[in-house]
Write a protein that holds these residues in place. Structure first.
Motif, PDB file in Angstrom:
ATOM      1  N   PHE A 140       0.830  -1.257  -0.219  1.00 46.79           N
ATOM      2  CA  PHE A 140       0.191   0.041   0.260  1.00 46.79           C
ATOM      3  C   PHE A 140       0.759   1.492   0.094  1.00 46.79           C
ATOM      4  CE2 PHE A 140      -2.484   3.354   2.015  1.00 46.79           C
ATOM      5  CZ  PHE A 140      -3.647   3.315   1.195  1.00 46.79           C
ATOM      6  N   MET A 141       2.127   1.212   0.544  1.00 44.69           N
ATOM      7  CA  MET A 141       2.631   2.551   0.745  1.00 44.69           C
ATOM      8  C   MET A 141       3.442   2.975  -0.909  1.00 44.69           C
ATOM      9  SD  MET A 141       2.862   3.710   3.715  1.00 44.69           S
ATOM     10  CE  MET A 141       0.791   3.393   3.925  1.00 44.69           C
ATOM     11  N   THR A 142       3.861   1.940  -1.177  1.00 42.75           N
ATOM     12  CA  THR A 142       3.979   1.615  -2.846  1.00 42.75           C
ATOM     13  C   THR A 142       2.879   2.532  -3.824  1.00 42.75           C
ATOM     14  OG1 THR A 142       6.039   0.097  -2.512  1.00 42.75           O
ATOM     15  CG2 THR A 142       5.381   0.526  -4.189  1.00 42.75           C
ATOM     16  N   ALA A 143       2.068   1.937  -3.174  1.00 39.54           N
ATOM     17  CA  ALA A 143       1.297   2.242  -4.260  1.00 39.54           C
ATOM     18  C   ALA A 143       0.672   3.804  -3.872  1.00 39.54           C
ATOM     19  CB  ALA A 143      -0.466   1.357  -3.884  1.00 39.54           C
ATOM     20  N   LEU A 144       0.644   4.333  -2.632  1.00 36.41           N
ATOM     21  CA  LEU A 144       0.659   5.334  -2.346  1.00 36.41           C
ATOM     22  C   LEU A 144       1.389   6.332  -2.954  1.00 36.41           C
ATOM     23  CD1 LEU A 144      -1.739   7.917  -1.233  1.00 36.41           C
ATOM     24  CD2 LEU A 144      -0.655   6.839   1.141  1.00 36.41           C
ATOM     25  N   PHE A 145       2.835   6.443  -1.727  1.00 37.25           N
ATOM     26  CA  PHE A 145       4.029   7.036  -1.794  1.00 37.25           C
ATOM     27  C   PHE A 145       4.548   6.525  -3.141  1.00 37.25           C
ATOM     28  CE2 PHE A 145       2.769   6.628   2.590  1.00 37.25           C
ATOM     29  CZ  PHE A 145       2.416   8.294   2.561  1.00 37.25           C
ATOM     30  N   GLY A 146       4.853   5.857  -4.200  1.00 34.86           N
ATOM     31  CA  GLY A 146       5.377   4.732  -4.944  1.00 34.86           C
ATOM     32  C   GLY A 146       4.250   5.959  -5.886  1.00 34.86           C
ATOM     33  N   THR A 147       3.557   6.327  -6.138  1.00 33.80           N
ATOM     34  CA  THR A 147       2.190   7.383  -7.118  1.00 33.80           C
ATOM     35  C   THR A 147       3.153   8.274  -6.965  1.00 33.80           C
ATOM     36  OG1 THR A 147       1.040   5.077  -7.157  1.00 33.80           O
ATOM     37  CG2 THR A 147       0.455   7.473  -8.239  1.00 33.80           C
ATOM     38  N   LEU A 192      -0.625  14.814  -5.400  1.00 33.77           N
ATOM     39  CA  LEU A 192       0.089  14.935  -4.856  1.00 33.77           C
ATOM     40  C   LEU A 192      -0.356  15.735  -4.035  1.00 33.77           C
ATOM     41  CD1 LEU A 192       3.223  16.357  -6.317  1.00 33.77           C
ATOM     42  CD2 LEU A 192       2.832  13.942  -5.225  1.00 33.77           C
ATOM     43  N   VAL A 193      -1.392  16.898  -4.258  1.00 39.08           N
ATOM     44  CA  VAL A 193      -1.746  18.128  -3.119  1.00 39.08           C
ATOM     45  C   VAL A 193      -2.996  17.112  -2.422  1.00 39.08           C
ATOM     46  CG1 VAL A 193      -3.677  20.310  -2.530  1.00 39.08           C
ATOM     47  CG2 VAL A 193      -1.746  19.973  -4.477  1.00 39.08           C
ATOM     48  N   GLY A 194      -3.829  16.158  -2.284  1.00 38.45           N
ATOM     49  CA  GLY A 194      -5.506  16.073  -2.720  1.00 38.45           C
ATOM     50  C   GLY A 194      -5.019  14.185  -2.311  1.00 38.45           C
ATOM     51  N   ASN A 195      -3.609  13.538  -1.994  1.00 41.54           N
ATOM     52  CA  ASN A 195      -3.255  12.489  -1.455  1.00 41.54           C
ATOM     53  C   ASN A 195      -2.287  12.287  -1.035  1.00 41.54           C
ATOM     54  OD1 ASN A 195      -5.396  10.024  -3.190  1.00 41.54           O
ATOM     55  ND2 ASN A 195      -4.939  12.044  -4.874  1.00 41.54           N
ATOM     56  N   LEU A 196      -1.030  12.178  -1.119  1.00 42.96           N
ATOM     57  CA  LEU A 196       0.259  13.009  -0.206  1.00 42.96           C
ATOM     58  C   LEU A 196      -0.137  14.178   0.918  1.00 42.96           C
ATOM     59  CD1 LEU A 196       2.654  11.799  -2.691  1.00 42.96           C
ATOM     60  CD2 LEU A 196       1.259  10.731  -1.392  1.00 42.96           C
ATOM     61  N   ILE A 197      -0.482  15.200   0.531  1.00 42.45           N
ATOM     62  CA  ILE A 197      -1.036  16.513   1.150  1.00 42.45           C
ATOM     63  C   ILE A 197      -1.700  15.994   2.570  1.00 42.45           C
ATOM     64  CG2 ILE A 197      -0.717  19.214   1.677  1.00 42.45           C
ATOM     65  CD1 ILE A 197       0.887  19.563  -0.659  1.00 42.45           C
ATOM     66  N   VAL A 198      -2.608  15.759   2.059  1.00 47.34           N
ATOM     67  CA  VAL A 198      -4.038  15.815   3.135  1.00 47.34           C
ATOM     68  C   VAL A 198      -3.386  14.491   3.587  1.00 47.34           C
ATOM     69  CG1 VAL A 198      -6.746  14.752   3.114  1.00 47.34           C
ATOM     70  CG2 VAL A 198      -5.387  16.898   0.960  1.00 47.34           C
ATOM     71  N   THR A 199      -3.053  13.466   3.696  1.00 45.66           N
ATOM     72  CA  THR A 199      -2.564  12.400   4.219  1.00 45.66           C
ATOM     73  C   THR A 199      -1.901  12.532   5.319  1.00 45.66           C
ATOM     74  OG1 THR A 199      -3.387  10.478   2.428  1.00 45.66           O
ATOM     75  CG2 THR A 199      -1.874   9.808   4.077  1.00 45.66           C
ATOM     76  N   MET A 200      -0.853  13.195   4.656  1.00 42.58           N
ATOM     77  CA  MET A 200       0.499  14.027   5.921  1.00 42.58           C
ATOM     78  C   MET A 200      -0.472  15.037   7.167  1.00 42.58           C
ATOM     79  SD  MET A 200       3.527  12.764   3.851  1.00 42.58           S
ATOM     80  CE  MET A 200       3.144  14.893   2.835  1.00 42.58           C
ATOM     81  N   ILE A 201      -1.227  15.683   6.251  1.00 40.87           N
ATOM     82  CA  ILE A 201      -1.665  16.867   7.356  1.00 40.87           C
ATOM     83  C   ILE A 201      -2.923  16.826   8.064  1.00 40.87           C
ATOM     84  CG2 ILE A 201      -2.274  19.244   6.936  1.00 40.87           C
ATOM     85  CD1 ILE A 201      -0.170  19.999   4.803  1.00 40.87           C
ATOM     86  N   PHE A 202      -3.611  16.178   7.507  1.00 37.32           N
ATOM     87  CA  PHE A 202      -5.158  16.022   7.908  1.00 37.32           C
ATOM     88  C   PHE A 202      -5.252  14.023   8.440  1.00 37.32           C
ATOM     89  CE2 PHE A 202      -5.557  19.030   4.840  1.00 37.32           C
ATOM     90  CZ  PHE A 202      -5.900  19.788   6.038  1.00 37.32           C
ATOM     91  N   ASN A 203      -5.207  13.657   7.700  1.00 32.95           N
ATOM     92  CA  ASN A 203      -5.295  11.317   7.803  1.00 32.95           C
ATOM     93  C   ASN A 203      -4.334  11.501   9.151  1.00 32.95           C
ATOM     94  OD1 ASN A 203      -6.798  12.350   4.905  1.00 32.95           O
ATOM     95  ND2 ASN A 203      -7.984  10.806   5.601  1.00 32.95           N
ATOM     96  N   VAL A 204      -2.741  11.410   9.020  1.00 30.58           N
ATOM     97  CA  VAL A 204      -2.123  11.357   9.710  1.00 30.58           C
ATOM     98  C   VAL A 204      -2.532  11.332  11.093  1.00 30.58           C
ATOM     99  CG1 VAL A 204       0.287  10.733  10.239  1.00 30.58           C
ATOM    100  CG2 VAL A 204      -0.434   9.533   8.539  1.00 30.58           C
ATOM    101  N   PRO A 205      -2.691  12.513  10.884  1.00 33.40           N
ATOM    102  CA  PRO A 205      -2.472  13.003  12.646  1.00 33.40           C
ATOM    103  C   PRO A 205      -3.531  12.759  13.168  1.00 33.40           C
ATOM    104  CG  PRO A 205      -1.934  14.832  11.262  1.00 33.40           C
ATOM    105  CD  PRO A 205      -1.638  13.704  10.889  1.00 33.40           C
TER     106      PRO A 205
END
Length: 159
Positions: A59-66, A97-110
């Motif tokens: 899953f990390m490859t799918a999310l962050f590799g993309t 990048l904005v809608g998946n990685l940044i949103v994940t790191m700023i909102f979902n992970v916290p």
């Protein structure tokens, strides 16, 4: 060199965006509504377990590799701006990048971290769970929609 790889990278990134969109769509459509039907302590325990098991190489490859390939596509789009599809490559890459990685790191992970820190059986746990469900699902909808839109951009660019 990068320009020759763009069609292949675009195809791969479209697939990655589709996989990520599918995962997030499943959570928005039935996983989170199912967990919301559980008592708070059970829902918290289940979601905490999911959050631990989600951190897999696949899953990390799918999310962050993309996301990594999106960076390459963005550079390629700028370098070859006069090439057909460059706008769509850049748009798809930035949206992902904005809608998946940044949103994940700023909102979902916290939110995940806050949920992991709470005692599921406590009154505070129930309050955190109610807020978590509302906020996490809203941001997950954003991730779902942006992954789908990015996928569409990559398909248009690839054609």
């Amino acid at each position: 060199m990068i320009m020759k790889l763009l069609p292949t990278l675009t195809f791969v990134t479209a697939l990655g965006s589709g996989v990520v969109a599918g995962v997030f769509f499943a959570f928005s459509s039935f996983v989170m509504p199912g967990l919301a039907r559980m008592p708070a302590a059970g829902g918290i325990a289940a979601m905490n377990s999911i959050n631990v098991t989600a951190v897999t190489p696949m899953f990390m490859t799918a999310l962050f590799g993309t996301g990594l390939v999106c960076l390459v596509l963005a550079v390629g789009a700028v370098i070859g701006w006069n090439q057909p599809g460059s706008f769509w490559l850049l748009a798809g890459a930035l949206i992902y990048l904005v809608g998946n990685l940044i949103v994940t790191m700023i909102f979902n992970v916290p939110l995940n971290n806050a949920l992991a820190a709470v005692d599921p059986a406590s009154a505070n746990g129930a309050a955190v769970w109610a807020t978590y469900l509302r906020d996490w699902v809203m941001w997950n909808h954003v991730r779902t929609i942006t992954a789908i839109v990015a996928l569409g951009c990559f398909i248009v660019a690839w054609r």
